[in-house]
Scaffold this motif. Structure first.
Motif, PDB file in Angstrom:
ATOM      1  N   HIS A   1      25.903 -67.759 -31.270  1.00 56.02           N
ATOM      2  CA  HIS A   1      26.589 -66.614 -31.627  1.00 56.02           C
ATOM      3  C   HIS A   1      26.137 -65.432 -30.880  1.00 56.02           C
ATOM      4  CE1 HIS A   1      29.355 -67.783 -34.963  1.00 56.02           C
ATOM      5  NE2 HIS A   1      28.493 -68.587 -35.359  1.00 56.02           N
ATOM      6  N   GLU A   2      24.906 -65.488 -30.282  1.00 51.89           N
ATOM      7  CA  GLU A   2      24.617 -64.412 -29.451  1.00 51.89           C
ATOM      8  C   GLU A   2      25.383 -64.278 -28.027  1.00 51.89           C
ATOM      9  OE1 GLU A   2      19.939 -63.628 -29.346  1.00 51.89           O
ATOM     10  OE2 GLU A   2      20.309 -65.710 -28.911  1.00 51.89           O
ATOM     11  N   TYR A   3      26.016 -65.336 -27.566  1.00 51.53           N
ATOM     12  CA  TYR A   3      26.812 -65.426 -26.484  1.00 51.53           C
ATOM     13  C   TYR A   3      28.115 -64.768 -26.695  1.00 51.53           C
ATOM     14  CZ  TYR A   3      23.885 -68.438 -23.940  1.00 51.53           C
ATOM     15  OH  TYR A   3      22.678 -68.780 -22.955  1.00 51.53           O
ATOM     16  N   VAL A   4      28.067 -63.518 -26.974  1.00 56.15           N
ATOM     17  CA  VAL A   4      29.301 -62.722 -27.256  1.00 56.15           C
ATOM     18  C   VAL A   4      30.293 -62.500 -26.272  1.00 56.15           C
ATOM     19  CG1 VAL A   4      28.306 -61.206 -29.307  1.00 56.15           C
ATOM     20  CG2 VAL A   4      28.083 -60.488 -26.756  1.00 56.15           C
ATOM     21  N   ASN A   5      29.912 -62.321 -24.888  1.00 52.59           N
ATOM     22  CA  ASN A   5      30.942 -62.168 -23.623  1.00 52.59           C
ATOM     23  C   ASN A   5      31.522 -63.861 -23.638  1.00 52.59           C
ATOM     24  OD1 ASN A   5      29.979 -59.541 -22.623  1.00 52.59           O
ATOM     25  ND2 ASN A   5      28.079 -60.420 -22.693  1.00 52.59           N
ATOM     26  N   THR A   6      30.767 -64.776 -23.669  1.00 56.07           N
ATOM     27  CA  THR A   6      31.413 -65.977 -23.314  1.00 56.07           C
ATOM     28  C   THR A   6      32.395 -66.375 -24.517  1.00 56.07           C
ATOM     29  OG1 THR A   6      29.212 -66.699 -22.264  1.00 56.07           O
ATOM     30  CG2 THR A   6      30.908 -68.511 -23.181  1.00 56.07           C
ATOM     31  N   ILE A   7      32.127 -66.056 -25.701  1.00 53.57           N
ATOM     32  CA  ILE A   7      33.123 -66.296 -26.873  1.00 53.57           C
ATOM     33  C   ILE A   7      34.133 -65.458 -26.690  1.00 53.57           C
ATOM     34  CG2 ILE A   7      33.249 -66.161 -29.462  1.00 53.57           C
ATOM     35  CD1 ILE A   7      30.037 -66.471 -29.816  1.00 53.57           C
ATOM     36  N   GLY A   8      34.293 -64.351 -26.352  1.00 55.69           N
ATOM     37  CA  GLY A   8      35.195 -63.489 -26.310  1.00 55.69           C
ATOM     38  C   GLY A   8      36.111 -64.034 -25.274  1.00 55.69           C
ATOM     39  N   LEU A   9      35.681 -64.401 -23.990  1.00 51.30           N
ATOM     40  CA  LEU A   9      36.403 -64.930 -22.839  1.00 51.30           C
ATOM     41  C   LEU A   9      37.071 -66.175 -23.177  1.00 51.30           C
ATOM     42  CD1 LEU A   9      37.256 -64.603 -20.039  1.00 51.30           C
ATOM     43  CD2 LEU A   9      35.541 -65.678 -19.417  1.00 51.30           C
ATOM     44  N   LEU A  10      36.519 -67.241 -24.092  1.00 50.39           N
ATOM     45  CA  LEU A  10      36.991 -68.441 -24.402  1.00 50.39           C
ATOM     46  C   LEU A  10      38.129 -68.267 -25.255  1.00 50.39           C
ATOM     47  CD1 LEU A  10      33.776 -70.543 -24.796  1.00 50.39           C
ATOM     48  CD2 LEU A  10      35.385 -70.834 -23.253  1.00 50.39           C
ATOM     49  N   LYS A  11      38.099 -67.248 -26.285  1.00 52.35           N
ATOM     50  CA  LYS A  11      39.044 -66.904 -27.206  1.00 52.35           C
ATOM     51  C   LYS A  11      40.328 -66.371 -26.444  1.00 52.35           C
ATOM     52  CE  LYS A  11      36.450 -66.095 -31.235  1.00 52.35           C
ATOM     53  NZ  LYS A  11      36.108 -65.099 -32.314  1.00 52.35           N
ATOM     54  N   GLU A  12      40.091 -65.766 -25.271  1.00 53.62           N
ATOM     55  CA  GLU A  12      41.102 -65.007 -24.466  1.00 53.62           C
ATOM     56  C   GLU A  12      41.864 -66.051 -23.455  1.00 53.62           C
ATOM     57  OE1 GLU A  12      41.746 -62.278 -20.319  1.00 53.62           O
ATOM     58  OE2 GLU A  12      39.799 -62.031 -21.690  1.00 53.62           O
ATOM     59  N   LEU A  13      41.057 -66.991 -23.159  1.00 49.88           N
ATOM     60  CA  LEU A  13      41.619 -68.151 -22.394  1.00 49.88           C
ATOM     61  C   LEU A  13      42.087 -69.342 -23.131  1.00 49.88           C
ATOM     62  CD1 LEU A  13      38.919 -68.240 -19.447  1.00 49.88           C
ATOM     63  CD2 LEU A  13      41.228 -67.265 -19.430  1.00 49.88           C
ATOM     64  N   GLY A  14      41.845 -69.409 -24.580  1.00 52.39           N
ATOM     65  CA  GLY A  14      42.411 -70.479 -25.302  1.00 52.39           C
ATOM     66  C   GLY A  14      41.568 -71.691 -25.398  1.00 52.39           C
ATOM     67  N   PHE A  15      40.012 -71.544 -25.283  1.00 54.62           N
ATOM     68  CA  PHE A  15      39.354 -72.664 -25.173  1.00 54.62           C
ATOM     69  C   PHE A  15      38.249 -72.590 -26.398  1.00 54.62           C
ATOM     70  CE2 PHE A  15      40.744 -72.661 -20.634  1.00 54.62           C
ATOM     71  CZ  PHE A  15      41.383 -73.846 -20.822  1.00 54.62           C
ATOM     72  N   TYR A  16      38.289 -71.571 -27.054  1.00 55.08           N
ATOM     73  CA  TYR A  16      37.291 -71.329 -28.128  1.00 55.08           C
ATOM     74  C   TYR A  16      37.614 -72.566 -29.041  1.00 55.08           C
ATOM     75  CZ  TYR A  16      34.676 -69.476 -31.986  1.00 55.08           C
ATOM     76  OH  TYR A  16      33.674 -69.265 -33.072  1.00 55.08           O
ATOM     77  N   ASP A  17      38.623 -72.856 -29.683  1.00 51.83           N
ATOM     78  CA  ASP A  17      38.783 -73.971 -30.711  1.00 51.83           C
ATOM     79  C   ASP A  17      38.251 -75.371 -30.127  1.00 51.83           C
ATOM     80  OD1 ASP A  17      39.873 -72.041 -32.498  1.00 51.83           O
ATOM     81  OD2 ASP A  17      41.848 -72.756 -31.861  1.00 51.83           O
ATOM     82  N   ARG A  18      38.487 -75.514 -28.716  1.00 51.51           N
ATOM     83  CA  ARG A  18      38.003 -76.928 -28.306  1.00 51.51           C
ATOM     84  C   ARG A  18      36.437 -76.836 -28.160  1.00 51.51           C
ATOM     85  NH1 ARG A  18      41.807 -77.738 -22.925  1.00 51.51           N
ATOM     86  NH2 ARG A  18      43.768 -77.456 -24.196  1.00 51.51           N
ATOM     87  N   LEU A  19      35.887 -75.596 -27.970  1.00 52.07           N
ATOM     88  CA  LEU A  19      34.182 -75.516 -28.137  1.00 52.07           C
ATOM     89  C   LEU A  19      33.742 -75.822 -29.379  1.00 52.07           C
ATOM     90  CD1 LEU A  19      31.611 -74.659 -26.734  1.00 52.07           C
ATOM     91  CD2 LEU A  19      32.222 -72.512 -27.483  1.00 52.07           C
ATOM     92  N   VAL A  20      34.330 -75.237 -30.618  1.00 51.53           N
ATOM     93  CA  VAL A  20      33.989 -75.423 -31.713  1.00 51.53           C
ATOM     94  C   VAL A  20      34.299 -77.095 -32.233  1.00 51.53           C
ATOM     95  CG1 VAL A  20      34.224 -74.506 -34.193  1.00 51.53           C
ATOM     96  CG2 VAL A  20      34.145 -73.013 -32.338  1.00 51.53           C
ATOM     97  N   GLY A  21      35.328 -77.451 -31.938  1.00 55.68           N
ATOM     98  CA  GLY A  21      35.714 -78.844 -32.316  1.00 55.68           C
ATOM     99  C   GLY A  21      36.342 -78.926 -33.850  1.00 55.68           C
ATOM    100  N   SER A  22      36.361 -79.923 -34.537  1.00 52.75           N
ATOM    101  CA  SER A  22      36.898 -80.417 -35.564  1.00 52.75           C
ATOM    102  C   SER A  22      36.209 -79.739 -36.650  1.00 52.75           C
ATOM    103  CB  SER A  22      37.603 -81.877 -35.683  1.00 52.75           C
ATOM    104  OG  SER A  22      36.512 -82.568 -35.464  1.00 52.75           O
ATOM    105  N   GLU A  23      36.718 -79.947 -38.006  1.00 49.43           N
ATOM    106  CA  GLU A  23      35.863 -79.595 -38.911  1.00 49.43           C
ATOM    107  C   GLU A  23      34.661 -80.694 -39.368  1.00 49.43           C
ATOM    108  OE1 GLU A  23      36.397 -78.572 -43.734  1.00 49.43           O
ATOM    109  OE2 GLU A  23      38.125 -79.061 -42.597  1.00 49.43           O
ATOM    110  N   PHE A  24      33.588 -79.918 -39.672  1.00 50.06           N
ATOM    111  CA  PHE A  24      32.498 -80.882 -39.963  1.00 50.06           C
ATOM    112  C   PHE A  24      32.384 -80.894 -41.505  1.00 50.06           C
ATOM    113  CE2 PHE A  24      27.570 -80.701 -40.198  1.00 50.06           C
ATOM    114  CZ  PHE A  24      27.461 -82.072 -39.990  1.00 50.06           C
ATOM    115  N   ALA A  25      32.510 -82.351 -41.917  1.00 47.98           N
ATOM    116  CA  ALA A  25      32.493 -82.692 -43.261  1.00 47.98           C
ATOM    117  C   ALA A  25      31.585 -84.126 -43.487  1.00 47.98           C
ATOM    118  CB  ALA A  25      33.829 -82.600 -44.000  1.00 47.98           C
TER     119      ALA A  25
END
Length: 700
Positions: free
Chosen positions: A581-605
């Motif tokens: 979560h410290e990588y605020v610039n990277t997270i913001g850019l991944l959300k803009e480019l549409g790759f954030y959900d792929r980084l996080v992946g599926s639900e962990f259960a």
């Protein structure tokens, strides 16, 4: 047969030379056959293999690392020794020496004639075999990609190799002849030339090894120039050119400059040895033939070298007993092997009492040297530079990059220039030295660290530690958030020049490392991602690395093409970056480019957790590798505890992280062990994370 009548009329030297050639004709035939088996036969086998498209063998006349050339040179050196002993054998026979010395030629002319005949006997078969082998290759590989140089260039390489061989074997021959002219028997000539020939190389190697063994922080790496200390190892110096210059492949000769330098050194050595041999032969008394000179200079040197070898042997045997016992043992070792040498060189014990003073003296010198080194009389161990006197320091501490995988940072030596980084290294260095002086190696880790300081006065100071105290090693973790260390650890920050350091691909991994996706990024988007990751890497905090409070989101793996100048293509290197979560610039850019959900992946259960001890690292920030399945390794090899309690599974999942600071021995906290939590859902392993012992629920 050689008689005085054979030389009564006509030129004086020519008959001696012709007679020597006739005597050595059987040697020439034998050398021709042996060199055929060493040089020509492998070439023929390689050619047949190549034409059958098998490609199981590869021998050629131009390959710099060709074992055929190495074996050929070794064989030629052995033949030179044999021919030198054979040509000088008359000096060691009372009947033969009187006959030869009655011939109307000077001793210099006699030695020169034998030398010329012996070199021709050796050089002619070698040159013939090399040239025939080259001709076979030229005909057999003509018109194929294998033949990628002109025949004239090929021929030039072989001719200069033959000339180099001629110079080298001349030096070896003349060295043995010099020894033979100084002793009374052929046996003494063989023993003395072999012992004295390798003595300087042996002494240098043993002394360096003992230095690195006894002195904390000292290192001994044999250098190529040591090969010049022995006439028998001269030729191996030539092969270091290939290793140093990273030249490989077919059709690449040795660097011409160093090759010529090598030939020049051999030529100077041969000229000096020729005059030395002539000088020794002129002053030689014929009466010493067939006599053992127990008190001769070279015989005494052999005994002292044997005593030195005995000291080295006992030192190695008593390696784990401490320097006090070793210092006594080396004296006994010197006497033991020295007495054996005395029995061999004197053919008995009649001169033993005279030799004991030399043998005991050699052992005493070795013992005093060990005591001096062990007591650090030079102050080498405690010499740690003050931080304000250091301009920069190079260190091979890998940090968490080592656990992140086979990327750039874990093996790349780092140069640190920031004052705070230098202060951290010098403080850690001082703590290692202080701990060593107090407790020795008893409390050491197996980490190896190399330091090289560049001081402001222009000098350098280098230390190589094969082990360091655990707590002292832990001090280096403070480097992890320093900008110079981060930039030196990652190829993302390296300026590779035009066309270098090209990023060919980028992938995302989820935090559990069981889902991966290649991001379709090109041009400016890839540049923006790299810039965002670099900025966030420089903004990471050490506290969050040591004991993360925020869960990791995942990883980004960059494939970087790094230039490899020893080859015609780039070398791919992976750079794994842990995204929190410290990588605020990277997270913001991944959300803009549409790759954030792929980084996080599926639900962990997860519904089950396997807990196993992971405290196998010494005082290091450890980050799990996104491309390695630690969960499979540890579940199958190490014992584990299982829980299916939903509350315990949830607590473990919330407290676990992708990186931790590990200090399994001598830690600062009561609970300092780290465990690996392997998660599974419906019987399928979904990934693994790290968790501290004090974050675990009370498991049974």
């Amino acid at each position: 047969m050689t008689t005085t009548k054979s030389f009564s009329n006509g030129p004086r030297v020519k008959p001696v030379f012709i007679s020597a050639l006739k005597r050595q004709a059987p040697f020439a035939v034998g050398i021709m056959i042996i060199l055929f088996l060493i040089i020509q036969l492998p070439v023929i086998i390689s050619l047949i293999d190549y034409q059958n498209n098998a490609h199981r063998f590869s021998f050629d006349s131009m390959s710099a690392n060709n074992p055929v050339l190495i074996f050929g040179y070794i064989a030629a050196a052995v033949f030179a020794i044999v021919l030198a002993l054979s040509s000088s054998s008359y000096m060691h026979s009372k009947q033969a020496v009187d006959l030869y010395h009655s011939i109307p030629v000077t001793r210099r002319e006699l030695l020169t004639a034998n030398f010329a005949a012996s070199i021709i006997t050796l050089a002619a078969p070698y040159a013939l075999n090399r040239l025939i082998a080259a001709l076979i290759e030229a005909i057999g590989y003509y018109g194929t990609p294998y033949m990628n140089v002109s025949f004239l260039f090929w021929l030039w390489f072989i001719v200069q190799d033959i000339l180099g061989m001629l110079i080298y074997v001349s030096a070896v021959y003349l060295f043995v002849t010099f020894i033979a002219a100084s002793v009374g028997t052929t046996f003494d000539a063989l023993v003395v030339s072999g012992t004295v020939g390798v003595s300087m190389l042996f002494i240098c190697f043993v002394s360096g090894s003992v230095w690195s063994e006894l002195v904390y922080g000292a290192s001994f790496s044999p250098r190529k120039y040591m090969l010049l200390l022995s006439p028998f190892s001269f030729i191996f110096y030539k092969w270091t050119f290939w290793w140093d210059s990273n030249l490989s492949g077919y059709g690449i000769p040795f660097p011409p400059g160093e090759t010529l330098l090598f030939y020049f050194i051999c030529m100077i050595a041969a000229v000096l040895l020729y005059f030395a041999a002539v000088w020794a032969y002129k002053r030689r008394k014929s009466e010493i033939a067939q006599q053992t000179q127990a008190d001769g200079l070279f015989q005494t040197i052999v005994k002292m070298i044997a005593a030195f070898a005995g000291s080295a042997l006992l030192f190695a045997i008593l390696n784990r007993t401490g320097w006090v016992v070793q210092s006594i043992g080396v004296i006994l070792g010197a006497l033991l092997l020295g007495v054996v040498a005395e029995l061999i060189m004197s053919r008995g014990i009649r001169h033993l009492l005279k030799s004991l003073k030399w043998l005991a003296g050699t052992g005493l010198v070795c013992s005093l040297a060990i005591i001096a080194v062990a007591l650090d009389v030079t102050g080498f161990v405690g010499r740690v530079p003050a931080a304000d006197t250091v301009q920069s320091v190079r260190i091979d501490y890998s940090g968490r990059q080592k656990s992140l995988g086979f990327g750039w940072g874990w093996w790349h030596e780092k140069e640190l220039v920031l004052p705070e980084s230098i202060e951290i290294v010098t403080s850690a260095h001082k703590s290692w030295v202080e701990e060593y002086k107090l407790s020795g190696q008893s409390n050491a880790s197996f980490e190896q660290i190399t330091l090289q300081y560049k001081l402001k006065n222009g000098l350098t100071l280098k230390r190589n530690y094969r082990w360091v105290p655990p707590d002292g090693f832990a001090m280096l973790a403070a480097l992890e958030d320093k900008n110079d260390f981060i930039m030196a650890s990652s190829p993302l920050f390296t300026n590779w020049g035009d066309g270098g350091g090209r990023i060919s691909a980028a992938y995302t991994y989820n935090a559990l490392r069981n889902e991966s996706t290649r991001m379709s990024l090109y041009g400016s988007d890839m540049e923006r991602l790299v810039a965002a990751v670099k900025e966030d890497m420089l903004n990471e905090t050490l506290a969050e690395m040591m004991r993360p409070s925020m869960p990791a989101l995942g990883y980004i793996r960059f494939e970087i093409q790094i230039p490899d100048y020893s080859r015609s293509y780039d070398q791919p290197v992976d750079e794994n970056v842990l995204i929190t979560h410290e990588y605020v610039n990277t997270i913001g850019l991944l959300k803009e480019l549409g790759f954030y959900d792929r980084l996080v992946g599926s639900e962990f259960a997860p519904d089950t957790v396997y807990i196993t001890d992971y405290s196998t690292h010494q005082n290091r920030i450890v980050a799990l590798n996104p491309s390695e399945g630690h969960h499979y390794i540890y579940q199958n090899i190490y014992p584990f505890i299982t829980t299916e309690n939903p509350q315990e599974v949830t607590q473990i999942a919330e407290k676990a992280s992708n990186q931790m600071f590990m200090s399994p021995s001598g830690g600062a906290t009561e609970h300092d062990r780290v465990y690996l939590a392997v998660f599974s859902t419906n019987g399928v392993v979904t990934g693994s994370l790290l968790i501290h012992e004090d974050d675990l629920p009370p498991l049974k």
